[in-house]
Design a protein around this motif. Structure first.
Motif, mmCIF file in Angstrom:
data_model
loop_
_atom_site.group_PDB
_atom_site.id
_atom_site.type_symbol
_atom_site.label_atom_id
_atom_site.label_comp_id
_atom_site.label_asym_id
_atom_site.label_seq_id
_atom_site.Cartn_x
_atom_site.Cartn_y
_atom_site.Cartn_z
ATOM 1 N N GLN A 43 -0.545 -30.500 -24.283
ATOM 2 C CA GLN A 43 -0.256 -29.446 -25.264
ATOM 3 C C GLN A 43 0.865 -29.866 -26.215
ATOM 4 O O GLN A 43 0.658 -29.910 -27.425
ATOM 5 C CB GLN A 43 0.125 -28.122 -24.584
ATOM 6 C CG GLN A 43 0.293 -26.982 -25.605
ATOM 7 C CD GLN A 43 0.985 -25.743 -25.059
ATOM 8 O OE1 GLN A 43 1.571 -25.757 -23.982
ATOM 9 N NE2 GLN A 43 0.934 -24.661 -25.811
ATOM 10 N N ARG A 69 -1.755 -30.497 -18.151
ATOM 11 C CA ARG A 69 -1.699 -29.299 -18.986
ATOM 12 C C ARG A 69 -2.544 -29.556 -20.219
ATOM 13 O O ARG A 69 -2.300 -30.501 -20.978
ATOM 14 C CB ARG A 69 -0.284 -28.930 -19.407
ATOM 15 C CG ARG A 69 -0.334 -27.696 -20.360
ATOM 16 C CD ARG A 69 0.979 -27.026 -20.569
ATOM 17 N NE ARG A 69 1.865 -27.764 -21.436
ATOM 18 C CZ ARG A 69 3.016 -27.275 -21.880
ATOM 19 N NH1 ARG A 69 3.406 -26.069 -21.517
ATOM 20 N NH2 ARG A 69 3.793 -28.005 -22.668
ATOM 21 N N MET A 147 -1.105 -19.994 -17.618
ATOM 22 C CA MET A 147 0.282 -19.845 -18.063
ATOM 23 C C MET A 147 0.569 -18.423 -18.532
ATOM 24 O O MET A 147 -0.182 -17.838 -19.312
ATOM 25 C CB MET A 147 0.628 -20.854 -19.171
ATOM 26 C CG MET A 147 0.873 -22.247 -18.605
ATOM 27 S SD MET A 147 1.692 -23.373 -19.767
ATOM 28 C CE MET A 147 3.401 -22.811 -19.650
ATOM 29 N N GLU A 149 3.292 -16.598 -20.551
ATOM 30 C CA GLU A 149 4.420 -16.938 -21.425
ATOM 31 C C GLU A 149 4.523 -16.018 -22.636
ATOM 32 O O GLU A 149 5.095 -16.398 -23.650
ATOM 33 C CB GLU A 149 4.371 -18.416 -21.829
ATOM 34 C CG GLU A 149 3.042 -18.958 -22.289
ATOM 35 C CD GLU A 149 3.062 -20.477 -22.540
ATOM 36 O OE1 GLU A 149 4.123 -21.106 -22.532
ATOM 37 O OE2 GLU A 149 1.956 -21.021 -22.767
ATOM 38 N N ASP A 175 8.375 -20.219 -24.546
ATOM 39 C CA ASP A 175 7.495 -19.318 -25.295
ATOM 40 C C ASP A 175 7.727 -17.867 -24.896
ATOM 41 O O ASP A 175 7.679 -16.966 -25.742
ATOM 42 C CB ASP A 175 6.025 -19.702 -25.067
ATOM 43 C CG ASP A 175 5.594 -20.808 -26.009
ATOM 44 O OD1 ASP A 175 5.880 -20.713 -27.209
ATOM 45 O OD2 ASP A 175 4.993 -21.794 -25.538
HETATM 46 MG MG MG Z 1 4.838 -22.785 -23.724
#
Ligand code: MG
Ligand code: 3PY
Length: 265
Positions: A43, A69, A147, A149, A175
């Motif tokens: 990412q 990820r 995730m 976030e 985030d």
């Molecule tokens: Mg993040």
């Protein structure tokens, strides 16, 4: 030898290294260090499909947990990461039950999902001789981490955790802090955010699913473990390199202090 799922389900707390530089020798070094796992970051890190394919090998060879990820929404890559030998995949920005369902579908063979067959490299690097046995056990032994976030994700956390095929959650506190402050700040250690971090770990535990978190300050790992987090990503390779070079240079420039900083020969 795939044992990340087993270790997390038995209640262990594990530390994963985080590879941002898509460098095979760096990943190999991390895999040979004391970490329990290595995560390859597609990412925000430089990993692409080819580097994930190549870098999963030294991780598996070192007997460490192999984690990837994926970029946002790249569920096709989730399946490919598993085919290349990842034991766990972390999917960023899972903000709804639908996001979670789509991710889980890519991660799991029927009847749970719609993962397509082709784990040839996974079979090879994990020394699995029996493809049928792999297919039957893969849904249990591979882990899908959603995730959490954003505020949106927190508001539907129970729904995300209830999705069959979502094995755990993983918090991105940076985030999360942006979302929490309505774009006013980015600070993974934001005080106001701490109760939300506690809530994620507690809710996951209630549902019997492991939780993980990205740890920007390694000194906070104990605090997160006390909240119930089991998979801790201890900052990343770039940060370690920066910290190591800064400490080494400071020691070197400090004269005698330099003697305690080296030791690599
Ligand atoms: Mg993040
Ligand atoms: C975040 O803190 O937002 C992350 O995704 C950590 O990698």
């Amino acid at each position: 030898m795939m044992k990340l799922a087993e270790r997390l389900r038995s209640g262990e707390t594990l530390m994963t290294a985080w590879s941002s530089m898509a460098s095979l020798p760096v990943v190999d070094s991390l895999a040979r260090s004391g970490f329990d796992a290595v995560t390859l970051d597609m990412q925000h890190g430089a990993h692409d499909e080819a580097s994930v394919h190549d870098c999963l090998q030294p991780v598996a060879m070192a007997g460490k947990g192999a984690v990837v990820r994926i970029p946002v929404g790249r569920n096709d890559m989730a399946s490919r990461a598993l085919d290349f030998g990842a034991e766990a995949v972390i999917a960023p920005m899972i903000n709804s039950r639908e996001d979670a369902k789509r991710f889980a579908a890519a991660m799991k063979y029927p009847p749970l999902g719609e993962r397509s067959w082709g784990p040839f490299r996974a079979l090879q690097i994990h020394g699995e001789g029996d493809a049928k046995a792999y297919m039957r056990s893969a849904n249990d032994r591979t882990l899908a981490f959603a995730m959490i976030e954003t505020r949106a994700a927190l508001s539907v956390l129970a729904d995300i955790l209830d999705v069959k095929g979502i094995d755990g959650v993983f918090v991105g506190p940076s985030d999360f802090s942006i979302s929490w402050s309505g774009g006013g700040d980015v600070d993974p250690h934001l005080n106001d955010l701490q109760p939300a971090l506690e809530e994620v770990a507690a809710k996951a535990r209630e549902k019997g699913k492991p939780s993980g978190i990205f740890v920007f300050d390694p000194a906070r790992a104990g605090t997160y473990a006390a909240m119930g987090y089991q998979l801790m990503a201890i900052t990343n390779d770039v940060a370690f390199l920066n910290a190591g070079t800064a400490a080494g240079l400071a020691a070197a420039r400090g004269g005698d202090a330099g003697r305690s900083a080296g030791g690599g020969y």
